[in-house]
Design an enzyme around this catalytic site. Structure first.
Site, PDB file in Angstrom:
ATOM      1  CG  ASP A   1      36.186 -16.071  23.026  1.00 44.52           C
ATOM      2  OD1 ASP A   1      35.288 -17.138  23.777  1.00 44.52           O
ATOM      3  OD2 ASP A   1      36.120 -14.988  23.566  1.00 44.52           O
TER       4      ASP A   1
ATOM      5  CG  HIS B   1      38.105 -12.853  19.555  1.00 38.76           C
ATOM      6  ND1 HIS B   1      37.459 -11.859  19.870  1.00 38.76           N
ATOM      7  CD2 HIS B   1      38.021 -13.369  20.875  1.00 38.76           C
ATOM      8  CE1 HIS B   1      36.881 -11.639  20.897  1.00 38.76           C
ATOM      9  NE2 HIS B   1      37.344 -12.587  21.638  1.00 38.76           N
TER      10      HIS B   1
ATOM     11  CG  ASP C   1      33.680 -12.961  22.248  1.00 34.25           C
ATOM     12  OD1 ASP C   1      32.474 -12.363  22.049  1.00 34.25           O
ATOM     13  OD2 ASP C   1      34.495 -12.717  23.036  1.00 34.25           O
TER      14      ASP C   1
ATOM     15  CG  ASN D   1      31.971  -9.877  25.599  1.00 30.47           C
ATOM     16  OD1 ASN D   1      32.451 -11.035  25.023  1.00 30.47           O
ATOM     17  ND2 ASN D   1      32.812  -8.886  26.105  1.00 30.47           N
ATOM     18  CG  HIS D   2      34.279  -8.876  21.651  1.00 28.17           C
ATOM     19  ND1 HIS D   2      35.007  -7.850  21.225  1.00 28.17           N
ATOM     20  CD2 HIS D   2      34.622  -9.369  22.720  1.00 28.17           C
ATOM     21  CE1 HIS D   2      35.766  -7.678  22.219  1.00 28.17           C
ATOM     22  NE2 HIS D   2      35.688  -8.788  23.183  1.00 28.17           N
TER      23      HIS D   2
ATOM     24  CG  HIS E   1      30.694 -15.106  25.230  1.00 28.56           C
ATOM     25  ND1 HIS E   1      31.526 -15.578  24.340  1.00 28.56           N
ATOM     26  CD2 HIS E   1      31.266 -13.819  25.898  1.00 28.56           C
ATOM     27  CE1 HIS E   1      32.736 -14.702  24.359  1.00 28.56           C
ATOM     28  NE2 HIS E   1      32.406 -13.962  25.220  1.00 28.56           N
TER      29      HIS E   1
ATOM     30  CG  HIS F   1      33.554 -13.593  28.897  1.00 35.13           C
ATOM     31  ND1 HIS F   1      33.518 -12.774  27.834  1.00 35.13           N
ATOM     32  CD2 HIS F   1      33.412 -12.847  29.900  1.00 35.13           C
ATOM     33  CE1 HIS F   1      33.191 -11.461  28.594  1.00 35.13           C
ATOM     34  NE2 HIS F   1      33.127 -11.677  29.821  1.00 35.13           N
TER      35      HIS F   1
END
Length: 475
Positions: A246, A248, A277, A309-310, A362, A456
Site C-alpha cells: 500500500d 496510500h 491502494d 480496495n481503495h 491486494h 491490505h
C-alpha cells in the site's frame, strides 16, 4: 537419488514423501501396495512393517533397509545427465537425445512424482533477442541519455495499425523528453521539493494552469488505456521483480523507492508489481497515482499496477481521495480529475502471477473462483466491483486468518470449519471472506502455484508471514 547415495534417514523421508503424494502424512494400504510393487522381491516383507506409518516411523523402519534403498534412485548420475542434456540442447540434437533414452526428463520421469508447479525456469527458456533502437549511457550523476542507433520508420500502409513498433514507442514515448510520461514525472519530482504540508498540500499545475493539467492527464489516460486494454484481470510478471504494498498517498516513500529501486528509470533492471491502494489517507494520492501511471507508460513491460480496495469510488467517498481532488482543483475540475483517475482504476488487473508461481493480489483469494483461468475471464472494465464481479470484489477485500481466528469466526457465523472449504465471511471487514491455510493450499495446488503475496492490512514491521511462510502480507 544418486546411484551412490547412502541409504539413511534423509533418503527414507524422500521415499516416504514420494509415495505419500497427496501429503496425507501416512501410508495407507493403497500407497503401501504401490511401494511393494515397485520393490518387487523383498517388497512384501517391508510392506508389513510400514503400513499406516507416519514419516518419522517410516524413516526409523527403513532408514538403513537395503531393500528400500533401491527405491527413488536415478539410473545414472544426475550431473552427468544434466551436462549431456545441455550439450544436446545447445547442438539442437533433440531427436538424438530422445532416441538415446538417456535425457534428464526421461531419467527423472521414472522416479519423481509429478509436480503441480507450472512455473518457468528463466535459465531454461530459449532466449529471443531483438535489435535495440537505442543505446543508453549513464553519467556519473546518474543521468540517463539515450542515443538513437537507427532511424525509426513508420510502418507501411496496411501494416502496423495495431500500434507503434517497439522502436517507435522507444523513440516517441520512452526517451522523448516531452512525452507525457516524462513530463508528468518531472512535474511530480519538482512538486516533491515544495509540496507543502499535510494541512496545506500543494498540487501539480494549480491556479490558472488547471486547464493545462487537465489536458496533460487526459493524454496520460488515453495512452495508458491502450496498454491496459492488452492486459487481463490476472496479469503475468517475471522476476527479478519488486512487489510493493500500500502507498496510500505517501509521495515521499514512493520517491524514496525510486531513488533506491529504479534510480535510472525508464531503464529498469527489475520489474515492479504494485499491489494497489495508491489513494486515500495520504494527501498526495493523486500524485502517487499519476507517478505510477507515468512510470508504466515509460516501462510498460516492467510495471504492473493492480487494483486495491481503495481504487473504488464508494470507498473513496468515505475516505479522503475525492475530497483531495476537489480541494486541490475546485468542485468542477476536481470531480473531473477524480472520475478520470477512477476510469484508470476500472481497467486495472485485480491480481498477478510472478513467474507463473507466485500469486499477488491486494486482499487475497476469492471464494468464487477456484482457478486462475476463472479470474482471467472476468471482464476488463469494472466500474463497481461489488455489484459487477464477486471474484474481483473478494480478491480486493479478503484476508488470511490463522486457524484459531478462523474457527472462532466459523462458530460466530454457525459454520462447520471442516465443511467451509477454507473460507468464512469476513466479519472484520463486513464483506468478502477470510481464508485459512486449507483454503490457501487448495487454491495453490489447483493452480500449480507456490506462494501468495498480498497487502491490505497494516503490518507494523512492514510485513508478516502466514501459514508457515506460504503467504506474506506487505504494507
Amino acid at each position: 537419488m544418486e546411484p551412490a547415495a547412502k541409504q539413511g534417514e534423509h533418503r527414507a523421508k524422500l521415499i516416504f514423501r514420494y509415495y505419500d503424494a497427496d501429503g496425507a502424512g501416512k501410508l495407507n494400504e493403497e500407497k503401501v501396495k504401490a511401494l511393494v510393487a515397485d520393490l518387487g522381491d523383498g517388497g512384501a516383507e517391508l510392506g508389513k512393517t510400514v503400513g499406516e506409518a507416519s514419516e518419522k516411523d517410516f524413516a526409523a523402519a527403513v532408514g538403513k533397509s537395503e531393500a528400500a534403498g533401491k527405491l527413488c534412485r536415478l539410473p545414472k548420475p544426475i550431473f552427468a545427465e544434466i551436462s549431456r542434456a545441455l550439450a544436446m540442447q545447445h547442438l539442437k540434437r533433440y531427436d538424438t537425445a530422445k532416441k538415446g533414452g538417456g535425457s534428464v526428463a526421461a531419467a527423472l520421469a521414472n522416479v519423481l512424482p509429478k509436480r503441480a508447479h507450472k512455473g518457468v525456469c528463466p535459465t531454461c527458456v530459449e532466449k529471443k533477442f531483438e535489435l535495440a533502437a537505442h543505446l543508453v549511457t549513464v553519467d556519473l550523476s546518474g543521468k540517463v541519455t539515450p542515443k538513437r542507433l537507427a532511424a525509426v520508420k513508420p510502418p507501411a500502409k496496411g501494416k502496423g495499425e495495431g500500434g507503434p513498433t517497439a522502436g517507435q514507442y522507444s523513440a516517441e514515448v520512452v526517451f522523448r523528453p516531452y512525452s507525457v510520461g516524462n513530463v508528468m514525472l518531472r512535474l511530480i519530482r519538482q512538486l516533491a521539493k515544495a509540496k507543502g504540508t499535510v494541512a496545506e498540500p500543494k498540487a501539480l499545475l494549480m491556479g490558472d494552469r488547471k486547464e493545462d493539467f487537465w489536458k496533460l492527464i487526459l493524454r496520460l489516460y488515453r495512452d495508458l488505456l491502450i496498454l491496459l486494454e492488452a492486459e487481463t484481470k490476472c496479469q503475468k510478471a517475471y522476476s527479478p521483480c519488486y512487489v510493493i504494498g500500500d502507498i496510500h498517498g505517501n509521495i515521499e516513500d514512493l520517491l524514496q523507492m525510486e531513488r533506491t529501486l529504479w534510480p535510472l528509470a525508464p531503464v529498469m533492471g527489475a520489474g515492479c508489481l504494485f499491489l494497489g491502494d495508491y489513494v486515500d489517507r495520504g494527501v498526495w494520492s493523486l500524485e502517487c497515482t499519476l507517478y505510477i501511471a507515468a512510470l508504466k507508460l515509460l516501462a510498460p513491460n516492467r510495471i504492473t499496477m493492480l487494483r486495491g480496495n481503495h481504487e473504488e469510488r464508494t470507498t473513496q467517498k468515505h475516505y479522503s481521495y475525492l475530497k483531495e481532488c476537489v480541494q486541490k482543483y475546485g468542485e468542477e475540475m476536481g470531480l473531473k480529475v477524480w472520475e478520470l483517475t477512477n476510469r484508470i482504476y476500472d481497467q486495472l488487473p485485480v491480481c498477478g502471477l510472478v513467474d507463473d508461481a507466485i500469486y499477488c493480489a491486494h486482499g487475497g483469494l476469492p471464494k468464487s473462483a477456484k482457478t486462475v483461468e476463472q479470474i482471467v475471464e472476468v471482464k476488463r472494465d469494472i466500474r463497481n466491483p461489488e455489484k459487477e464481479s464477486d471474484i474481483a470484489w473478494e480478491i480486493l477485500w479478503s484476508d488470511p486468518a490463522n486457524e484459531q481466528e478462523f474457527v472462532d469466526t466459523c462458530e460466530q457465523k454457525g459454520v462447520d470449519p471442516k465443511t467451509s472449504g477454507g473460507f468464512v465471511f469476513n466479519t472484520k471487514r463486513g464483506t468478502a471472506f477470510k481464508f485459512n491455510e486449507a483454503g490457501a493450499d487448495s487454491f495453490l495446488k489447483a493452480n500449480g502455484l507456490t506462494h501468495i503475496i498480498r497487502a491490505h492490512e497494516v503490518a507494523p514491521p512492514g510485513y508478516v508471514f502466514h501459514f508457515i511462510n506460504k503467504c506474506v502480507t506487505i504494507f
